[in-house]
Design a protein around this motif. Sequence first.
Motif, PDB file in Angstrom:
ATOM      1  N   MET A   1       8.309   7.950   3.786  1.00  0.00           N
ATOM      2  CA  MET A   1       7.342   8.365   4.787  1.00  0.00           C
ATOM      3  C   MET A   1       6.912   7.138   5.583  1.00  0.00           C
ATOM      4  SD  MET A   1       3.579   9.945   4.284  1.00  0.00           S
ATOM      5  CE  MET A   1       2.872   8.358   4.050  1.00  0.00           C
ATOM      6  N   PRO A   2       7.050   7.190   6.875  1.00  0.00           N
ATOM      7  CA  PRO A   2       6.967   5.953   7.643  1.00  0.00           C
ATOM      8  C   PRO A   2       5.634   5.212   7.570  1.00  0.00           C
ATOM      9  CG  PRO A   2       7.837   7.744   8.968  1.00  0.00           C
ATOM     10  CD  PRO A   2       7.379   8.333   7.683  1.00  0.00           C
ATOM     11  N   ARG A   3       4.660   5.656   8.244  1.00  0.00           N
ATOM     12  CA  ARG A   3       3.470   4.823   8.355  1.00  0.00           C
ATOM     13  C   ARG A   3       2.239   5.594   7.957  1.00  0.00           C
ATOM     14  NH1 ARG A   3       7.264   3.326  11.331  1.00  0.00           N
ATOM     15  NH2 ARG A   3       7.297   5.457  12.016  1.00  0.00           N
ATOM     16  N   LEU A   4       1.412   4.959   7.208  1.00  0.00           N
ATOM     17  CA  LEU A   4       0.125   5.573   6.919  1.00  0.00           C
ATOM     18  C   LEU A   4      -0.847   5.072   7.965  1.00  0.00           C
ATOM     19  CD1 LEU A   4       0.132   4.929   3.122  1.00  0.00           C
ATOM     20  CD2 LEU A   4       0.472   7.118   4.255  1.00  0.00           C
ATOM     21  N   VAL A   5      -1.701   5.915   8.360  1.00  0.00           N
ATOM     22  CA  VAL A   5      -2.680   5.483   9.338  1.00  0.00           C
ATOM     23  C   VAL A   5      -3.924   5.042   8.596  1.00  0.00           C
ATOM     24  CG1 VAL A   5      -4.097   6.147  11.272  1.00  0.00           C
ATOM     25  CG2 VAL A   5      -1.792   7.050  11.038  1.00  0.00           C
ATOM     26  N   PHE A   6      -4.215   3.778   8.732  1.00  0.00           N
ATOM     27  CA  PHE A   6      -5.434   3.284   8.125  1.00  0.00           C
ATOM     28  C   PHE A   6      -6.477   3.205   9.214  1.00  0.00           C
ATOM     29  CE2 PHE A   6      -3.514   2.637   4.220  1.00  0.00           C
ATOM     30  CZ  PHE A   6      -2.257   2.111   4.431  1.00  0.00           C
TER      31      PHE A   6
ATOM     32  N   LEU B   1       0.011  10.937  -1.659  1.00  0.00           N
ATOM     33  CA  LEU B   1      -0.560  11.610  -0.504  1.00  0.00           C
ATOM     34  C   LEU B   1       0.182  12.868  -0.088  1.00  0.00           C
ATOM     35  CD1 LEU B   1      -1.797   8.811   1.862  1.00  0.00           C
ATOM     36  CD2 LEU B   1      -3.098  10.419   0.494  1.00  0.00           C
ATOM     37  N   ALA B   2       1.500  12.808  -0.211  1.00  0.00           N
ATOM     38  CA  ALA B   2       2.314  13.952   0.165  1.00  0.00           C
ATOM     39  C   ALA B   2       1.983  14.439   1.562  1.00  0.00           C
ATOM     40  CB  ALA B   2       2.143  15.103  -0.841  1.00  0.00           C
ATOM     41  N   ALA B   3       1.695  13.532   2.457  1.00  0.00           N
ATOM     42  CA  ALA B   3       1.450  13.896   3.846  1.00  0.00           C
ATOM     43  C   ALA B   3       2.777  14.323   4.469  1.00  0.00           C
ATOM     44  CB  ALA B   3       0.879  12.702   4.593  1.00  0.00           C
TER      45      ALA B   3
ATOM     46  N   LEU C   1       0.816  -1.206   0.000  1.00  0.00           N
ATOM     47  CA  LEU C   1       0.000   0.000   0.000  1.00  0.00           C
ATOM     48  C   LEU C   1       0.851   1.257   0.000  1.00  0.00           C
ATOM     49  CD1 LEU C   1      -2.937  -1.053   2.210  1.00  0.00           C
ATOM     50  CD2 LEU C   1      -3.147   0.336   0.164  1.00  0.00           C
ATOM     51  N   ALA C   2       1.926   1.214   0.818  1.00  0.00           N
ATOM     52  CA  ALA C   2       2.767   2.404   0.927  1.00  0.00           C
ATOM     53  C   ALA C   2       3.364   2.737  -0.433  1.00  0.00           C
ATOM     54  CB  ALA C   2       3.864   2.177   1.959  1.00  0.00           C
ATOM     55  N   ALA C   3       3.775   1.710  -1.153  1.00  0.00           N
ATOM     56  CA  ALA C   3       4.393   1.935  -2.453  1.00  0.00           C
ATOM     57  C   ALA C   3       3.392   2.517  -3.437  1.00  0.00           C
ATOM     58  CB  ALA C   3       4.944   0.615  -2.987  1.00  0.00           C
TER      59      ALA C   3
ATOM     60  N   GLN D   1      -0.155  12.425  12.591  1.00  0.00           N
ATOM     61  CA  GLN D   1      -0.564  11.683  11.389  1.00  0.00           C
ATOM     62  C   GLN D   1      -1.948  11.069  11.570  1.00  0.00           C
ATOM     63  OE1 GLN D   1       2.787   9.035  10.828  1.00  0.00           O
ATOM     64  NE2 GLN D   1       3.756  10.504   9.462  1.00  0.00           N
TER      65      GLN D   1
ATOM     66  N   ALA E   1       1.515   5.982  -1.063  1.00  0.00           N
ATOM     67  CA  ALA E   1       2.329   7.025  -0.454  1.00  0.00           C
ATOM     68  C   ALA E   1       2.685   8.182  -1.390  1.00  0.00           C
ATOM     69  CB  ALA E   1       3.585   6.426   0.155  1.00  0.00           C
ATOM     70  N   PRO E   2       3.126   7.888  -2.615  1.00  0.00           N
ATOM     71  CA  PRO E   2       3.544   9.003  -3.450  1.00  0.00           C
ATOM     72  C   PRO E   2       2.414   9.983  -3.761  1.00  0.00           C
ATOM     73  CG  PRO E   2       4.315   6.917  -4.343  1.00  0.00           C
ATOM     74  CD  PRO E   2       3.342   6.607  -3.260  1.00  0.00           C
TER      75      PRO E   2
ATOM     76  N   SER F   1       5.970  14.378   6.697  1.00  0.00           N
ATOM     77  CA  SER F   1       6.701  13.250   7.249  1.00  0.00           C
ATOM     78  C   SER F   1       6.463  13.196   8.749  1.00  0.00           C
ATOM     79  CB  SER F   1       8.189  13.407   6.964  1.00  0.00           C
ATOM     80  OG  SER F   1       8.730  14.384   7.838  1.00  0.00           O
ATOM     81  N   LEU F   2       6.792  12.041   9.306  1.00  0.00           N
ATOM     82  CA  LEU F   2       6.624  11.858  10.747  1.00  0.00           C
ATOM     83  C   LEU F   2       7.439  12.883  11.515  1.00  0.00           C
ATOM     84  CD1 LEU F   2       5.597  10.200  13.157  1.00  0.00           C
ATOM     85  CD2 LEU F   2       7.616   8.756  12.890  1.00  0.00           C
TER      86      LEU F   2
ATOM     87  N   ARG G   1      12.113  10.686  -0.781  1.00  0.00           N
ATOM     88  CA  ARG G   1      11.753  11.156   0.547  1.00  0.00           C
ATOM     89  C   ARG G   1      10.308  10.766   0.884  1.00  0.00           C
ATOM     90  NH1 ARG G   1      13.520  15.345   4.620  1.00  0.00           N
ATOM     91  NH2 ARG G   1      11.844  14.916   6.059  1.00  0.00           N
ATOM     92  N   ARG G   2       9.456  10.914  -0.102  1.00  0.00           N
ATOM     93  CA  ARG G   2       8.058  10.586   0.148  1.00  0.00           C
ATOM     94  C   ARG G   2       7.872   9.091   0.372  1.00  0.00           C
ATOM     95  NH1 ARG G   2       4.995  14.006  -4.393  1.00  0.00           N
ATOM     96  NH2 ARG G   2       5.430  16.084  -3.560  1.00  0.00           N
ATOM     97  N   LEU G   3       8.639   8.325  -0.379  1.00  0.00           N
ATOM     98  CA  LEU G   3       8.518   6.878  -0.220  1.00  0.00           C
ATOM     99  C   LEU G   3       8.939   6.441   1.176  1.00  0.00           C
ATOM    100  CD1 LEU G   3       9.617   5.064  -3.455  1.00  0.00           C
ATOM    101  CD2 LEU G   3       7.457   4.921  -2.219  1.00  0.00           C
TER     102      LEU G   3
END
Lengths: 244, 193
Positions: free
Chosen positions: B6-11, A104-106, A96-98, A170, A101-102, A108-109, B2-4
């Motif tokens: 990004m640690p964890r997405l919250v589902f 969303l541009a949320a 899912l992240a792969a 987040q 993630a690109p 970073s932690l 950098r975006r990749l």
Amino acid sequence: MTACTDKEMALQALFDGELDPVAAASLEEHLRGCAGCRAALARLEAVREALNVEGLREVAPDRLRAKIVARTVGAPARKRFSLRDGAIGAIAAGVLAAVVAPQLAAPSLTTALVDGQVRSVQSGHLVDVETSDRHTVKPWFNGRVDFAPPVFDLKDRGYPLIGGRLDVIQRQNVAVLVFRRHLHTINLFIRPAGAAPLLKTSARQDGYALRGWRAGGLEFWAVSDIEAADLAAFEREFRTAARM
Amino acid sequence: MRRLSMPRLVFRREPAKEDQTAKERFQFLVLPHLDAAYGYARFLCREPTAAEDIVQEAFLRAYKAFGSCRGQEKAWLMAIVRNCWRDWATENGRAIPTAEPPKNAFFEPPDEETPLSLLERKSTVQTMRRCIDALPEPFREALVLRELEGLSYKEIAEATAAPIGTVMSRLARARDMLSAMLEPETEQWKKAR
């Protein structure tokens, strides 16, 4: 030396813990006087011992696990963390992240944590529960977050506990413990450890130092404007106090 | 990059829906038995690659049929694995033992190496695996389910569609044979008596 023929099945059931207590007691009594049955029991033990070699119990290959997860439960919903779920979740989250993630541009932690730190200082909303008594802070989190953050006052180590508050990092509720270091503040963000591994354990951003670690199924992030080395010392003190 | 990183997405947990709940239950009740299912399949077919196919098929079937599972998920899953193995064996022209070998049937490990020389070496995973592989069915599966996968007699009975008494005698014979492989001298002495 062989077992009494009429007792072979019962012996095995006793050995497997499947014999009812009354029968077990009477068989144990018989065993005391019967060397043949004792030898038979010893043979069962020997077989089990021989089977007890490490690596004999199969572990399904990761690719098989991934294939099965993908074709059944797919992406698991987030829930309480266990090692096995972590492995399954990690694969799904990785996929899912792969993909996601690109797009969303949320933030970073690291950014989210520093924002949390800045927000708390600027708004004066440092703590929701202001006390150095860990026995007050710990139960305060009950019902506010769905995990139990460990709470310790590290006053005698030079980091007095100021209190705790709730924050959102987040889009996830996190527990925050607030400590004082001289004139500085340390925010310790605590949340359930996610499925993906921690990508980094220390960072610097906008003059803030960050240190992250995982223990007991939780993820900890200490954020402060103190020196990185000082924050590392704080991590050590906290983990020592928590024994993790 | 950098975006990749990004640690964890919250589902967020979706509001409980019927299928979601079934999905979650499957995840918590059935998926954890993946290793056991693989171990069982591995010893049934004695071919690691085929074991993967069998287990994958078994999980797909289990997922579809999950609604019919009434507790004892592990035994239930093992029964499905066993069915998939039987299908695989039929398709690939492997013999499935239909009847139990007679009680006094002479049993010898098909290995060219004698049991004694196996014993002389240290008891390793490989040695033990060969010993188990040498057991004929249905004794092998009884032993694997009990000793390696930790099923109870009742669960083995359910998984292998056999009465508990049969399970117990199969297990006893499997242990006898294994013991004979591990301690041939003792066994010979026993027979001579």
